[in-house]
Design an enzyme around this catalytic site. Structure first.
Site, PDB file in Angstrom:
ATOM      1  N   ALA A 120       5.204   3.857   2.409  1.00 47.88           N
ATOM      2  CA  ALA A 120       4.771   2.622   1.748  1.00 47.88           C
ATOM      3  C   ALA A 120       4.731   1.508   2.785  1.00 47.88           C
ATOM      4  CB  ALA A 120       5.722   2.254   0.615  1.00 47.88           C
ATOM      5  N   PRO A 163      -7.747   4.246  -4.894  1.00 46.71           N
ATOM      6  CA  PRO A 163      -7.763   2.789  -4.756  1.00 46.71           C
ATOM      7  C   PRO A 163      -7.681   2.324  -3.307  1.00 46.71           C
ATOM      8  CG  PRO A 163      -5.664   3.546  -5.661  1.00 46.71           C
ATOM      9  CD  PRO A 163      -6.591   4.720  -5.681  1.00 46.71           C
ATOM     10  N   ASP A 164      -7.036   3.125  -2.450  1.00 40.57           N
ATOM     11  CA  ASP A 164      -6.953   2.749  -1.043  1.00 40.57           C
ATOM     12  C   ASP A 164      -8.329   2.776  -0.383  1.00 40.57           C
ATOM     13  OD1 ASP A 164      -6.890   5.523  -1.501  1.00 40.57           O
ATOM     14  OD2 ASP A 164      -5.897   5.941   0.401  1.00 40.57           O
ATOM     15  N   ARG A 165      -9.205   3.685  -0.826  1.00 36.53           N
ATOM     16  CA  ARG A 165     -10.564   3.730  -0.268  1.00 36.53           C
ATOM     17  C   ARG A 165     -11.321   2.451  -0.598  1.00 36.53           C
ATOM     18  NH1 ARG A 165     -13.533   9.032  -2.158  1.00 36.53           N
ATOM     19  NH2 ARG A 165     -15.174   8.170  -0.818  1.00 36.53           N
ATOM     20  N   ASP A 173       0.870  -1.179   0.000  1.00 37.10           N
ATOM     21  CA  ASP A 173       0.000   0.000   0.000  1.00 37.10           C
ATOM     22  C   ASP A 173       0.903   1.225   0.000  1.00 37.10           C
ATOM     23  OD1 ASP A 173      -1.910   1.985   0.394  1.00 37.10           O
ATOM     24  OD2 ASP A 173      -2.068   1.598   2.555  1.00 37.10           O
ATOM     25  N   THR A 206      -4.746  31.236  22.439  1.00 37.32           N
ATOM     26  CA  THR A 206      -4.819  30.951  21.001  1.00 37.32           C
ATOM     27  C   THR A 206      -4.399  29.526  20.678  1.00 37.32           C
ATOM     28  OG1 THR A 206      -4.441  33.275  20.450  1.00 37.32           O
ATOM     29  CG2 THR A 206      -3.990  31.658  18.719  1.00 37.32           C
ATOM     30  N   THR A 261      -3.756  11.616   5.507  1.00 37.54           N
ATOM     31  CA  THR A 261      -3.580  13.001   5.070  1.00 37.54           C
ATOM     32  C   THR A 261      -4.938  13.682   4.948  1.00 37.54           C
ATOM     33  OG1 THR A 261      -1.597  12.346   3.852  1.00 37.54           O
ATOM     34  CG2 THR A 261      -2.582  14.466   3.290  1.00 37.54           C
TER      35      THR A 261
END
Length: 246
Positions: free
Chosen positions: A12, A93-95, A6, A171, A118
């Site tokens: 990787a 493709p990973d989904r 993957d 903040t 990400t």
């Protein structure tokens, strides 16, 4: 043995499976034929498969072509999933591999896959093996960077696993609350919405920020239905080998 890779945006993951059991996994910052060769260390491979969202160097593809029967996974490949995504050519493709992995781990169940990388993706693996789509949202690091990039004065800060106040008193903590609490509320909102439609819903977490989600989901009302599987995409890719050759 099956060689399963993957290749994501930042690393990787390479794994060896003996049939459907993972026997070894390593994570590398880059991918090449040399890296794969070191990982295999002479191990015989019958099938190899790769999913990549960032392209593949010709020499790496040449190496894989010589490593057993090679499959380059893409969203148009024949599997047992009925893919009804309107633009399959733009579907990561990973989904799809994660959806296949979820269906393999929880057959006959409706499973919401939350892949915290990400970007954060929310995809439903339906009990009837149909995939209609899901949602894409900015990931943890992306949200912090966006606040610094697109404003004049807000600083860039890092995620803080120890932050649990629930509100910001300056903040820095206001940003932590907005980003970290906001992501959790977002995820819980998706889980609640899908569970209203599918009372038997199972949730599976994966991705690079999976530990962030796992820690917070354990204390939520959805804890009993949430499981963590960091290797979900790899499991799905390995399953594709059997579906493709069925």
């Amino acid at each position: 043995m099956n060689l399963v890779i993957d290749k994501g945006n930042s690393s990787a993951k390479i794994a060896l499976f003996e049939e459907r059991a993972m026997v070894r996994k390593e994570v590398y910052p880059t991918l090449s034929g040399e890296v794969i060769g070191r990982f295999l260390a002479g191990q015989h491979v019958e099938f190899s498969i790769i999913s990549t969202v960032a392209g593949l160097a010709p020499e790496t593809e040449d190496y894989l072509n010589g490593s057993g029967h090679f499959i380059r996974f893409h969203t148009g490949l024949k599997t047992k999933v009925v893919n009804r995504y309107a633009t399959p050519e733009t579907l990561g493709p990973d989904r799809l591999a994660a959806v296949i992995g979820a269906q393999a781990l929880f057959p006959g169940r409706n499973v919401l896959v939350i892949d915290a990388g990400t970007a954060i993706t929310y995809d439903l693996a339906r009990a009837d093996r149909r995939y209609d789509g899901g949602s894409i949202s900015p990931g943890l690091s992306m949200r912090f960077r966006a606040l610094q990039t697109f404003t004049g004065k807000l600083p860039l800060i890092n995620a803080d696993p120890g932050y649990d106040t629930g509100y910001g008193y300056d903040t820095r903590t206001a940003i932590l609350s907005g980003v970290q609490d906001g992501i959790v509320y977002e995820a819980m909102g998706f889980i609640g919405a899908y569970r209203a439609l599918y009372p038997d819903l199972q949730v599976v977490l994966c991705g690079g920020d999976v530990n962030f989600f796992e820690t917070r989901m354990k204390s939520s009302i959805f804890a009993p239905i949430v499981k963590t599987e960091p290797s979900l995409v790899l499991i799905g890719l390995n399953e594709v080998i059997y579906q493709y050759n069925d």
